[in-house]
Design a protein around this motif. Structure first.
Motif, PDB file in Angstrom:
ATOM      1  N   VAL A  17      -0.190 -19.416  -2.859  1.00  0.00           N
ATOM      2  CA  VAL A  17      -1.433 -18.647  -2.850  1.00  0.00           C
ATOM      3  C   VAL A  17      -1.929 -18.407  -1.428  1.00  0.00           C
ATOM      4  O   VAL A  17      -2.847 -17.610  -1.209  1.00  0.00           O
ATOM      5  CB  VAL A  17      -2.497 -19.357  -3.717  1.00  0.00           C
ATOM      6  N   GLY A  18      -1.346 -19.124  -0.439  1.00  0.00           N
ATOM      7  CA  GLY A  18      -1.697 -18.877   0.959  1.00  0.00           C
ATOM      8  C   GLY A  18      -2.492 -19.975   1.626  1.00  0.00           C
ATOM      9  O   GLY A  18      -3.154 -19.746   2.643  1.00  0.00           O
ATOM     10  N   LYS A  19      -2.418 -21.197   1.087  1.00  0.00           N
ATOM     11  CA  LYS A  19      -3.191 -22.308   1.669  1.00  0.00           C
ATOM     12  C   LYS A  19      -2.754 -22.621   3.098  1.00  0.00           C
ATOM     13  O   LYS A  19      -3.589 -22.816   3.982  1.00  0.00           O
ATOM     14  CB  LYS A  19      -3.047 -23.559   0.787  1.00  0.00           C
ATOM     15  N   SER A  20      -1.451 -22.681   3.331  1.00  0.00           N
ATOM     16  CA  SER A  20      -0.965 -22.998   4.679  1.00  0.00           C
ATOM     17  C   SER A  20      -1.216 -21.850   5.647  1.00  0.00           C
ATOM     18  O   SER A  20      -1.512 -22.077   6.826  1.00  0.00           O
ATOM     19  CB  SER A  20       0.524 -23.350   4.627  1.00  0.00           C
ATOM     20  N   THR A  21      -1.110 -20.621   5.169  1.00  0.00           N
ATOM     21  CA  THR A  21      -1.422 -19.465   6.018  1.00  0.00           C
ATOM     22  C   THR A  21      -2.885 -19.509   6.436  1.00  0.00           C
ATOM     23  O   THR A  21      -3.225 -19.238   7.600  1.00  0.00           O
ATOM     24  CB  THR A  21      -1.123 -18.149   5.264  1.00  0.00           C
ATOM     25  N   LEU A  22      -3.764 -19.863   5.503  1.00  0.00           N
ATOM     26  CA  LEU A  22      -5.184 -19.981   5.831  1.00  0.00           C
ATOM     27  C   LEU A  22      -5.422 -21.138   6.793  1.00  0.00           C
ATOM     28  O   LEU A  22      -6.215 -21.011   7.734  1.00  0.00           O
ATOM     29  CB  LEU A  22      -6.009 -20.185   4.555  1.00  0.00           C
ATOM     30  N   THR A  23      -4.740 -22.257   6.583  1.00  0.00           N
ATOM     31  CA  THR A  23      -4.873 -23.407   7.490  1.00  0.00           C
ATOM     32  C   THR A  23      -4.550 -22.991   8.922  1.00  0.00           C
ATOM     33  O   THR A  23      -5.299 -23.289   9.857  1.00  0.00           O
ATOM     34  CB  THR A  23      -3.941 -24.551   7.059  1.00  0.00           C
ATOM     35  N   ASN A  24      -3.442 -22.286   9.107  1.00  0.00           N
ATOM     36  CA  ASN A  24      -3.047 -21.835  10.445  1.00  0.00           C
ATOM     37  C   ASN A  24      -4.054 -20.845  11.018  1.00  0.00           C
ATOM     38  O   ASN A  24      -4.357 -20.880  12.219  1.00  0.00           O
ATOM     39  CB  ASN A  24      -1.656 -21.200  10.393  1.00  0.00           C
ATOM     40  N   ALA A  25      -4.583 -19.975  10.179  1.00  0.00           N
ATOM     41  CA  ALA A  25      -5.577 -19.000  10.641  1.00  0.00           C
ATOM     42  C   ALA A  25      -6.862 -19.690  11.076  1.00  0.00           C
ATOM     43  O   ALA A  25      -7.490 -19.309  12.076  1.00  0.00           O
ATOM     44  CB  ALA A  25      -5.868 -17.985   9.536  1.00  0.00           C
ATOM     45  N   LEU A  26      -7.270 -20.722  10.353  1.00  0.00           N
ATOM     46  CA  LEU A  26      -8.486 -21.453  10.700  1.00  0.00           C
ATOM     47  C   LEU A  26      -8.337 -22.183  12.028  1.00  0.00           C
ATOM     48  O   LEU A  26      -9.242 -22.172  12.865  1.00  0.00           O
ATOM     49  CB  LEU A  26      -8.814 -22.459   9.592  1.00  0.00           C
ATOM     50  N   VAL A  27      -7.170 -22.805  12.226  1.00  0.00           N
ATOM     51  CA  VAL A  27      -6.927 -23.565  13.456  1.00  0.00           C
ATOM     52  C   VAL A  27      -6.675 -22.632  14.642  1.00  0.00           C
ATOM     53  O   VAL A  27      -7.019 -22.941  15.782  1.00  0.00           O
ATOM     54  CB  VAL A  27      -5.736 -24.530  13.266  1.00  0.00           C
ATOM     55  N   GLY A  28      -6.050 -21.482  14.359  1.00  0.00           N
ATOM     56  CA  GLY A  28      -5.721 -20.553  15.429  1.00  0.00           C
ATOM     57  C   GLY A  28      -4.355 -20.775  16.018  1.00  0.00           C
ATOM     58  O   GLY A  28      -3.973 -20.149  17.017  1.00  0.00           O
ATOM     59  N   GLU A  29      -3.572 -21.676  15.422  1.00  0.00           N
ATOM     60  CA  GLU A  29      -2.178 -21.878  15.809  1.00  0.00           C
ATOM     61  C   GLU A  29      -1.426 -22.462  14.630  1.00  0.00           C
ATOM     62  O   GLU A  29      -2.019 -22.912  13.643  1.00  0.00           O
ATOM     63  CB  GLU A  29      -2.056 -22.794  17.026  1.00  0.00           C
ATOM     64  N   SER A  46      -3.734 -32.561   7.609  1.00  0.00           N
ATOM     65  CA  SER A  46      -5.099 -32.423   8.117  1.00  0.00           C
ATOM     66  C   SER A  46      -5.102 -31.476   9.308  1.00  0.00           C
ATOM     67  O   SER A  46      -4.303 -31.635  10.238  1.00  0.00           O
ATOM     68  CB  SER A  46      -5.667 -33.785   8.541  1.00  0.00           C
ATOM     69  N   ALA A  47      -5.995 -30.496   9.256  1.00  0.00           N
ATOM     70  CA  ALA A  47      -6.135 -29.531  10.341  1.00  0.00           C
ATOM     71  C   ALA A  47      -7.552 -29.602  10.872  1.00  0.00           C
ATOM     72  O   ALA A  47      -8.515 -29.554  10.097  1.00  0.00           O
ATOM     73  CB  ALA A  47      -5.827 -28.125   9.841  1.00  0.00           C
ATOM     74  N   VAL A  48      -7.698 -29.732  12.188  1.00  0.00           N
ATOM     75  CA  VAL A  48      -9.009 -29.956  12.800  1.00  0.00           C
ATOM     76  C   VAL A  48      -9.470 -28.691  13.518  1.00  0.00           C
ATOM     77  O   VAL A  48      -8.737 -28.117  14.335  1.00  0.00           O
ATOM     78  CB  VAL A  48      -8.951 -31.138  13.798  1.00  0.00           C
ATOM     79  N   VAL A  49     -10.685 -28.276  13.212  1.00  0.00           N
ATOM     80  CA  VAL A  49     -11.275 -27.092  13.846  1.00  0.00           C
ATOM     81  C   VAL A  49     -12.634 -27.473  14.424  1.00  0.00           C
ATOM     82  O   VAL A  49     -13.526 -27.933  13.686  1.00  0.00           O
ATOM     83  CB  VAL A  49     -11.447 -25.941  12.833  1.00  0.00           C
ATOM     84  N   ASN A  50     -12.800 -27.297  15.722  1.00  0.00           N
ATOM     85  CA  ASN A  50     -14.091 -27.498  16.384  1.00  0.00           C
ATOM     86  C   ASN A  50     -14.720 -26.138  16.642  1.00  0.00           C
ATOM     87  O   ASN A  50     -14.109 -25.261  17.265  1.00  0.00           O
ATOM     88  CB  ASN A  50     -13.919 -28.243  17.710  1.00  0.00           C
ATOM     89  N   GLN A  55     -17.414 -29.945  13.440  1.00  0.00           N
ATOM     90  CA  GLN A  55     -15.993 -30.262  13.373  1.00  0.00           C
ATOM     91  C   GLN A  55     -15.577 -30.247  11.902  1.00  0.00           C
ATOM     92  O   GLN A  55     -16.058 -31.041  11.103  1.00  0.00           O
ATOM     93  CB  GLN A  55     -15.659 -31.623  13.992  1.00  0.00           C
ATOM     94  N   TYR A  56     -14.684 -29.312  11.588  1.00  0.00           N
ATOM     95  CA  TYR A  56     -14.168 -29.184  10.231  1.00  0.00           C
ATOM     96  C   TYR A  56     -12.795 -29.862  10.172  1.00  0.00           C
ATOM     97  O   TYR A  56     -11.948 -29.628  11.030  1.00  0.00           O
ATOM     98  CB  TYR A  56     -13.965 -27.722   9.848  1.00  0.00           C
ATOM     99  N   VAL A  57     -12.574 -30.656   9.151  1.00  0.00           N
ATOM    100  CA  VAL A  57     -11.261 -31.254   8.920  1.00  0.00           C
ATOM    101  C   VAL A  57     -10.751 -30.721   7.584  1.00  0.00           C
ATOM    102  O   VAL A  57     -11.244 -31.107   6.512  1.00  0.00           O
ATOM    103  CB  VAL A  57     -11.311 -32.793   8.907  1.00  0.00           C
ATOM    104  N   PHE A  58      -9.794 -29.799   7.663  1.00  0.00           N
ATOM    105  CA  PHE A  58      -9.249 -29.170   6.462  1.00  0.00           C
ATOM    106  C   PHE A  58      -8.020 -29.932   5.980  1.00  0.00           C
ATOM    107  O   PHE A  58      -7.156 -30.310   6.776  1.00  0.00           O
ATOM    108  CB  PHE A  58      -8.866 -27.719   6.748  1.00  0.00           C
ATOM    109  N   LEU A  59      -7.939 -30.155   4.675  1.00  0.00           N
ATOM    110  CA  LEU A  59      -6.805 -30.830   4.071  1.00  0.00           C
ATOM    111  C   LEU A  59      -5.980 -29.794   3.323  1.00  0.00           C
ATOM    112  O   LEU A  59      -6.356 -29.335   2.236  1.00  0.00           O
ATOM    113  CB  LEU A  59      -7.275 -31.935   3.115  1.00  0.00           C
ATOM    114  N   ASP A  60      -4.862 -29.388   3.925  1.00  0.00           N
ATOM    115  CA  ASP A  60      -3.933 -28.454   3.286  1.00  0.00           C
ATOM    116  C   ASP A  60      -3.058 -29.255   2.326  1.00  0.00           C
ATOM    117  O   ASP A  60      -2.437 -30.239   2.722  1.00  0.00           O
ATOM    118  CB  ASP A  60      -3.084 -27.756   4.354  1.00  0.00           C
TER     119      ASP A  60
END
Length: 298
Positions: A17-29, A46-50, A55-60
């Motif tokens: 459905v695109g969870k990992s694609t969204l994770t990468n988009a949120l982090v920017g890499e 876990s993906a960290v976005v400041n 500070q958002y911690v996303f769990l893909d």
């Protein structure tokens, strides 16, 4: 800027459905591998976005599916455990006005836990805007989501709006991860996952799903060049021949593609050597599943 709010947010949904694609988009890499094949993600990442004071911690998480192996059981368990003890849940769905089994199960779990939830309708670039209204209405009748947001993770549309929306659900609290940390995955694990992504890209049918990658050497020279040895495990001798290819051509292609991405991730030159070994039925062997980095409790 000083972090004043921080929290954990789970990304859940069916496979592909695109969870990992969204994770990468949120982090920017790129920190999570992606492919057009289902069940690409096996572990929780876990993906960290400041961003500003947050500070958002996303769990893909892996896609929720009907498990057919012990590895599949593990992946389903990861999903179910990842929706507990978080500050918000993102349910990612495709722009289809129908609630399937995985979505219904996840909605039931969200209701049970009473966690704030946002319905994220991904791939909005693939349908007319009018079609999105039917999707929003269908899911809105199934659950009273805190918000519903159409996005396109692939086109990076709606990602900033999603972060703005999620800031409301982050509790006041200290910074959970250092400024320069974008994932909790060890570098060895990221490198192994990149190689597995190229297996998914280059191989057809069931073969890539029966592969695992183990990094057996990860050493850095004085000039910062990294020497990386990786073993690719497959389930059948016939699969080994296909992975290696005629004259080693397929393995060379996989390794070259992987090395390019690993160098981009590590920011330095990498010498990558790969081998292929057979481990029959490893996806139903708990010891091997554990050895390959998929941590099972039972």
């Amino acid at each position: 800027m000083e972090i004043k709010k921080s929290g954990m947010i789970s990304l859940v949904g069916r496979p592909n459905v695109g969870k990992s694609t969204l994770t990468n988009a949120l982090v920017g890499e790129k920190i999570a591998i992606v492919s057009n094949k289902p069940q690409t993600t096996r572990n929780r990442i876990s993906a960290v976005v400041n961003r500003g004071e947050c500070q958002y911690v996303f769990l893909d998480t892996p896609g929720l599916h009907k498990a057919r192996t012990r590895l599949g059981d593990y992946m389903v368990k990861v999903v179910k455990e990842s929706v507990a003890d978080v500050d918000a849940i993102l349910l990612l769905v495709e722009p289809i006005p129908h609630i399937g089994g995985p979505e219904a199960e996840l909605i039931a779990r969200i209701k049970q836990l009473g966690v704030p939830s946002i319905l994220v309708i991904n791939k909005m670039d693939t349908v007319e805007k009018e079609a999105l209204l039917a999707v929003m209405q269908t899911y809105g009748q199934a659950h009273d989501f805190n918000a519903i947001l159409p996005i396109s993770a692939k086109q990076n549309e709606g990602v900033n709006e999603l972060l703005d929306l999620l800031a409301e659900f982050l509790p006041e609290g200290p910074q959970l991860f250092p400024d320069d940390m974008v994932t909790d995955q060890p570098e060895r694990q990221v490198c192994a996952e990149i190689i597995r992504e190229k297996l998914l890209l280059c191989l057809d049918k069931e073969i890539p799903h029966g592969t695992a990658v183990e990094i057996t050497r990860f050493s850095e020279r004085d000039n910062e060049i990294i020497d990386l040895d990786a073993t690719i495990y497959c389930e059948k001798a016939s699969h080994k021949g296909i992975i290696i290819g005629k004259g080693g051509a397929m393995l060379k292609k996989i390794s070259t593609l992987a090395r390019t991405d690993i160098e981009a991730f590590m920011g330095t030159k990498v010498f990558l050597q790969t081998w292929v070994k057979v481990k029959e039925g490893w996806r139903d062997n708990l010891n091997l599943i554990h050895n390959f980095g998929y941590r099972c409790d039972n």
